[in-house]
Motif scaffolding. Structure first.
Motif, mmCIF file in Angstrom:
data_model
loop_
_atom_site.group_PDB
_atom_site.id
_atom_site.type_symbol
_atom_site.label_atom_id
_atom_site.label_comp_id
_atom_site.label_asym_id
_atom_site.label_seq_id
_atom_site.Cartn_x
_atom_site.Cartn_y
_atom_site.Cartn_z
ATOM 1 N N ALA A 60 66.671 -54.864 9.294
ATOM 2 C CA ALA A 60 66.342 -53.481 9.658
ATOM 3 C C ALA A 60 65.698 -53.425 11.035
ATOM 4 O O ALA A 60 65.965 -52.503 11.831
ATOM 5 C CB ALA A 60 65.402 -52.864 8.619
ATOM 6 N N GLU A 61 64.879 -54.432 11.332
ATOM 7 C CA GLU A 61 64.190 -54.470 12.628
ATOM 8 C C GLU A 61 65.193 -54.408 13.769
ATOM 9 O O GLU A 61 64.971 -53.754 14.790
ATOM 10 C CB GLU A 61 63.394 -55.781 12.751
ATOM 11 N N LEU A 62 66.283 -55.115 13.603
ATOM 12 C CA LEU A 62 67.248 -55.226 14.685
ATOM 13 C C LEU A 62 68.131 -53.984 14.801
ATOM 14 O O LEU A 62 68.462 -53.554 15.894
ATOM 15 C CB LEU A 62 68.118 -56.474 14.430
ATOM 16 N N LEU A 63 68.508 -53.418 13.664
ATOM 17 C CA LEU A 63 69.610 -52.460 13.675
ATOM 18 C C LEU A 63 69.256 -50.999 13.384
ATOM 19 O O LEU A 63 70.018 -50.113 13.756
ATOM 20 C CB LEU A 63 70.691 -52.931 12.683
ATOM 21 N N CYS A 64 68.143 -50.721 12.713
ATOM 22 C CA CYS A 64 67.916 -49.313 12.350
ATOM 23 C C CYS A 64 66.455 -48.892 12.246
ATOM 24 O O CYS A 64 66.182 -47.723 11.916
ATOM 25 C CB CYS A 64 68.612 -48.991 11.032
ATOM 26 N N ALA A 97 54.859 -56.767 5.428
ATOM 27 C CA ALA A 97 54.049 -56.415 6.597
ATOM 28 C C ALA A 97 54.847 -55.542 7.565
ATOM 29 O O ALA A 97 54.341 -54.539 8.088
ATOM 30 C CB ALA A 97 53.572 -57.688 7.290
ATOM 31 N N ALA A 98 56.077 -55.920 7.800
ATOM 32 C CA ALA A 98 56.903 -55.182 8.758
ATOM 33 C C ALA A 98 57.166 -53.760 8.258
ATOM 34 O O ALA A 98 57.041 -52.779 9.003
ATOM 35 C CB ALA A 98 58.224 -55.920 8.991
ATOM 36 N N VAL A 99 57.513 -53.649 7.002
ATOM 37 C CA VAL A 99 57.839 -52.330 6.456
ATOM 38 C C VAL A 99 56.584 -51.457 6.366
ATOM 39 O O VAL A 99 56.655 -50.233 6.491
ATOM 40 C CB VAL A 99 58.569 -52.485 5.094
ATOM 41 N N ARG A 100 55.427 -52.110 6.196
ATOM 42 C CA ARG A 100 54.166 -51.363 6.204
ATOM 43 C C ARG A 100 53.936 -50.727 7.584
ATOM 44 O O ARG A 100 53.539 -49.567 7.684
ATOM 45 C CB ARG A 100 53.011 -52.293 5.829
ATOM 46 N N LEU A 101 54.234 -51.476 8.627
ATOM 47 C CA LEU A 101 54.104 -50.921 9.986
ATOM 48 C C LEU A 101 54.983 -49.685 10.155
ATOM 49 O O LEU A 101 54.613 -48.714 10.809
ATOM 50 C CB LEU A 101 54.518 -51.967 11.031
ATOM 51 N N LEU A 102 56.152 -49.784 9.557
ATOM 52 C CA LEU A 102 57.107 -48.685 9.670
ATOM 53 C C LEU A 102 56.681 -47.488 8.814
ATOM 54 O O LEU A 102 57.028 -46.343 9.102
ATOM 55 C CB LEU A 102 58.478 -49.208 9.209
ATOM 56 N N VAL A 154 60.471 -48.431 20.444
ATOM 57 C CA VAL A 154 60.803 -49.814 20.803
ATOM 58 C C VAL A 154 59.621 -50.726 20.506
ATOM 59 O O VAL A 154 59.778 -51.832 19.972
ATOM 60 C CB VAL A 154 61.205 -49.892 22.288
ATOM 61 N N GLU A 155 58.435 -50.239 20.826
ATOM 62 C CA GLU A 155 57.247 -51.073 20.606
ATOM 63 C C GLU A 155 57.069 -51.341 19.109
ATOM 64 O O GLU A 155 56.750 -52.468 18.698
ATOM 65 C CB GLU A 155 56.009 -50.382 21.199
ATOM 66 N N LEU A 156 57.303 -50.343 18.307
ATOM 67 C CA LEU A 156 57.201 -50.520 16.853
ATOM 68 C C LEU A 156 58.199 -51.573 16.366
ATOM 69 O O LEU A 156 57.873 -52.437 15.552
ATOM 70 C CB LEU A 156 57.472 -49.174 16.143
ATOM 71 N N LYS A 157 59.425 -51.500 16.874
ATOM 72 C CA LYS A 157 60.434 -52.485 16.483
ATOM 73 C C LYS A 157 59.976 -53.894 16.848
ATOM 74 O O LYS A 157 60.161 -54.846 16.100
ATOM 75 C CB LYS A 157 61.775 -52.191 17.178
ATOM 76 N N ARG A 158 59.385 -54.014 18.016
ATOM 77 C CA ARG A 158 58.917 -55.310 18.474
ATOM 78 C C ARG A 158 57.813 -55.832 17.538
ATOM 79 O O ARG A 158 57.832 -56.998 17.134
ATOM 80 C CB ARG A 158 58.396 -55.192 19.899
ATOM 81 N N GLU A 159 56.902 -54.933 17.200
ATOM 82 C CA GLU A 159 55.810 -55.365 16.304
ATOM 83 C C GLU A 159 56.337 -55.731 14.923
ATOM 84 O O GLU A 159 55.870 -56.693 14.306
ATOM 85 C CB GLU A 159 54.754 -54.259 16.191
ATOM 86 N N MET A 160 57.267 -54.968 14.465
ATOM 87 C CA MET A 160 57.857 -55.288 13.157
ATOM 88 C C MET A 160 58.525 -56.668 13.200
ATOM 89 O O MET A 160 58.369 -57.479 12.292
ATOM 90 C CB MET A 160 58.887 -54.233 12.760
ATOM 91 N N LEU A 161 59.244 -56.906 14.268
ATOM 92 C CA LEU A 161 59.965 -58.183 14.379
ATOM 93 C C LEU A 161 58.987 -59.349 14.406
ATOM 94 O O LEU A 161 59.253 -60.427 13.855
ATOM 95 C CB LEU A 161 60.827 -58.163 15.649
ATOM 96 N N ARG A 162 57.862 -59.126 15.049
ATOM 97 C CA ARG A 162 56.866 -60.199 15.147
ATOM 98 C C ARG A 162 56.250 -60.564 13.793
ATOM 99 O O ARG A 162 55.633 -61.616 13.656
ATOM 100 C CB ARG A 162 55.786 -59.808 16.155
#
Lengths: 236, 236, 236, 236, 236, 236
Positions: free
Chosen positions: D20-24, D68-73, D176-184
């Motif tokens: 999801a981080e990469l595509l949507c 963690a990533a989905v929580r950020l989202l 974009v920043e959110l995506k980056r944080e999620m990916l991290r």
């Protein structure tokens, strides 16, 4: 399944004097055998298709060649006498082709594929499409009367089958010999291919209708695709 | 042009009991009028197609509905009785469909489009394609004898014409009323559509064959595309 | 999901006086309701669209018809007054359309599909695409100032939905009646269709927006596809 | 133009914990900002995505990473816990995904492209499509109640944009920043990419949303295409 | 696998003075390193590509810029000096390009994609295709002698990779720096991009060759597609 | 242009014992002549390809035939011994093919087209694609070590060229005789074709490589298309 052309009037609009032989003569012959009226409209004079040893007055030579070939087929011949390499869907050419369409009154037009390898063929596709549309528009006047309805339009195969996706195939198993004889009328072009050290035109034609046949379960076939636009596809 | 089906044997392989009504019944009727033998093979029981007020023993109800509809059409009916939502090109299902193909010995198979909206329809497409290929392979044994050659294969239109590019159209102007009557046999499904507040199934069917007709210059049509694979396309 | 056009300036560039009615008037109306500025640019005079009983001074008649229709829509009207059947992406026509684009300063242009059935529509597609590109090139001078950036470009559906693959759909359920009223302004054309014994223009329009609606889960829709070229697609 | 997701319920169904981080993820974030409810359903455990130095109990590690990533989202998370490399549209998996769809009751499903580079992604596409169809079929029972109507379905871009033709683009410049944080959050996978000496996962994600943005006139975008099938496309 | 261009003669036919830099200069450089002869034919003067502060005599400025860039590449330069925005496959332009083709005698022509975003690029595609066909037709006379055979033809990528499906990729990892230096010769255009507040031309070029590289497993690549027409594709 | 395979390791994964002969043996031979290592992996036993007079123990007969043919080619042979008509991308088969890929460590895999006419060929395409992806995933364990990177993947032509759009062509003019000799090793199949009264297998093979040659300017060619997915296309 078998497509029956009885009652149809089929007009092939081709760029050069020997294009029908390669791409649609078998289907025209079959339509005629079914009782259809058939015609070939050749747009260009073919005057630039010179073999290695140039032929004087090539346009006249090719006029005779195409007349002989079309006579074998038993079709009516229309010639537009445009210059080779000069075809374009411009008003003067479009008008001339509209008049041909109105004279013959086809129910089906066969035209070069818009993706063909030859710039003249692509221009012929555009001309054939436009002329067989505007033929039934009262506002576009030519000598002959306006048609009531636009004919159906089929795109023909490309030479060597490159880049053409068939929609369907016409069985021409009984007309391969006729195609060969018609092609042999074009002596000026047979020389040309030999001179260029390419596979002969005849061999190319035979191979193409046999491969199309192999793809469609018969000895020989020609491939087409319907022009999927409003009023240009006819259910059967 | 007119496609003539005389001498043909046409088998429609559909996922659910009412799919033929929507997508190919007119063409089957035309083929029959030409002298062809026709049949419908319904793969699923339709037991999950419940209207708002569930019908007890829906599979049995739908068996009667489809028998009535196919009787109107005058076609032979084959039922595979697979579960709704369970279609897949797996060995046990493929074998059953091969046997149906071998019993009917079609020259032409009509199948759902591989891009259809419904997972069962796409699985039906895969099954129909595989079964109508392996029917002529001696190594794949079922009760009936192996066919000598594979039948041609046409993909049928999709519901509401979404995502289907037609290759050609069959004129079914004379069979719209028959399609309507056949559809009315499927009382369980007509309820269902009303309950879901969608446009009625009948209206959807009529609109589709009229739009396909408008696209192809006739009152009503059904759209198809040839399966352009070796031995699955037949020249006409 | 809902597309919101507030802040947009939407310009439909169509070939003939009644083309917007069929293909994009509902979307224009919706954009206006969202707060967008809207306009229609009609390229041809429509002077060749004669009904069976020819109308004298048809161009003037159609000028009034389109003015009335566009008034119902509440859009600004631009007329290029090119001849029917004479559209082409040639310098003189391109320049005139660039000037229209610069006057209206659209953020979104709606244009005929490059694969439309009508030669004028395809030429209109080419003109609309080129003009809405060069409008922002300082080197191409016209009376009005150069735009800072090219507008987005959407290709419109084709008549009878033949040969058009939608990318997305605009919900026009609230604007069907408006489209019908606009179409009724084109009295000269309504006659023409009756005379030709085709399904009436109105019926065709209604059917098309209802089928597009059925394909997209609403009562009525218009279909479009983004021009997927650099600077011609705008994310939303 | 701007797509407004208010009132929507958007469910992304992805194969692996970091897809999801990469595509949507940007589009989900935008939908949430518009007032939509959002959720991510991760089909696989990700237990085979081992970096060079294998991580013990990788499935548990990735469970934490994705939480963690989905929580950020700010999205709801569903996990199907299927094995990596074992995804297939088979009854047991389809049923589990149907139940997820019924629990969340989406109006829009985002799914991998059927032409994606990864076999699991293609299987995820098939599962997402089937589950979001059968979710509204009363005959397919799971714990939660049947949905009244199928959600719309959008296919997501492919990694590195290979082989995907966008239908439209969502502007995600603000996310974009959110995506980056999620990916991290996916530390196990960041290692893996470094170990394999590929361009880093983060760089690949950034480049992709910037190129998609450049193609669509914004700073960053995600690309999608509507599933053009009956009841799976929703007009806007 | 590696494509070897030794013995080839590669001619890029581009619309504007800086198009080769973006789309094919790396491949030309690689061909040269393999021992091929290389050339660039620039069709337009570039006189309309004005930055915000107009440059006097821009055509002369760009002539110098392109000469410098092509010198870095070590290619022969042909200039057709057509006007920006005036490209069309019309007799006078076609003839001039035929003469260029006959002078250089290429075995491979690189041309803009027929689906490019820019009307001049699409016209350049048509011109390049037609000229590299008619170059070997004896009937089309220009100063230089007729070629014996048509060169192969590859379509180049589109700017920002919008709407181009690659057929294959050339590895240009060793030539990115050269492309950057070539681009920097076009000072007039670098200004222009800054002025328009777009991402810089250089950044766009770098991003494109890196994404194409990432799609094809190398540091940097350029994407092409063979023109799949008779005599225009050459096996390797 | 010429593709050089030196340093490559090319693995053809085919469904049946004689498929490589028809579709890729010439390219394998060329690769070997360039210095590449080559191998053929035959997935099925071919035990259902019975001629009219059934051969006892056909699987053993075909094992010998393929060994002889592959010996002529000078390639390594892998046999998976799956049953004819039973190919599917299911875990047990996928695992076996992954192990083959890991043993040979290819840089390039040749696979059947996903659109091939034969259900086994399409399943072989899916297996080859999945196996040559998961071969480099540490989580998917088989006996041999994991590969560092996925090989490139090319889709092969279809039989009789039906429904395959080539991306490029390999010149196999020097290897037609070898293909013919290899094919003649498959005596059981040559009988079968004669019995079915089809054009002979040999004639079909020769015709196909000659037509592909004619389309690409050489005496004989084989056609391929790159799998345009991330990490499966390699720039050259």
């Amino acid at each position: 399944m078998r497509v029956d052309f009885s009652g149809d009037r089929v007009l092939a609009i081709v760029a050069h004097p020997d294009d029908a032989e390669l791409l649609c003569a078998g289907t025209l012959a079959r339509a005629k055998a079914d009782g259809a009226a058939i015609a070939v409209c050749v747009l260009c004079k073919g005057e630039k298709g010179q073999p290695a040893r140039p032929i004087r007055n090539l346009a006249a030579v090719r006029r005779k060649e195409m007349a002989a070939a079309v006579r074998l087929l038993g079709a009516k011949l229309f010639r537009c006498e445009f210059g080779d390499g000069e075809l374009a869907d411009i008003p003067i050419q479009r008008k001339k082709v509209i008049e041909v369409v109105r004279q013959f009154r086809p129910t089906l037009v066969l035209a070069h594929s818009p993706d063909d390898y030859h710039a003249d063929h692509r221009a012929a596709a555009a001309l054939a499409e436009a002329a067989s549309w505007f033929c039934s528009s009262a506002g576009h006047k030519t000598r002959s009367p306006v048609l009531e309805t636009q004919p159906a339009l089929w795109w023909m195969d490309c030479v060597n089958m490159s880049g053409f996706e068939p929609g369907f195939f016409a069985d021409i198993s009984d007309y391969v010999e006729l195609k060969r004889e018609m092609l042999r009328c074009h002596a000026s072009q047979l020389q040309r291919f030999v001179a260029n050290d390419m596979s002969s035109l005849e061999e190319m034609m035979l191979r193409q209708c046999r491969v199309r046949g192999a793809q469609a379960g018969v000895a020989a076939a020609e491939a087409f695709r319907s022009h999927l636009a409003w009023k240009r596809t006819r259910a059967w």
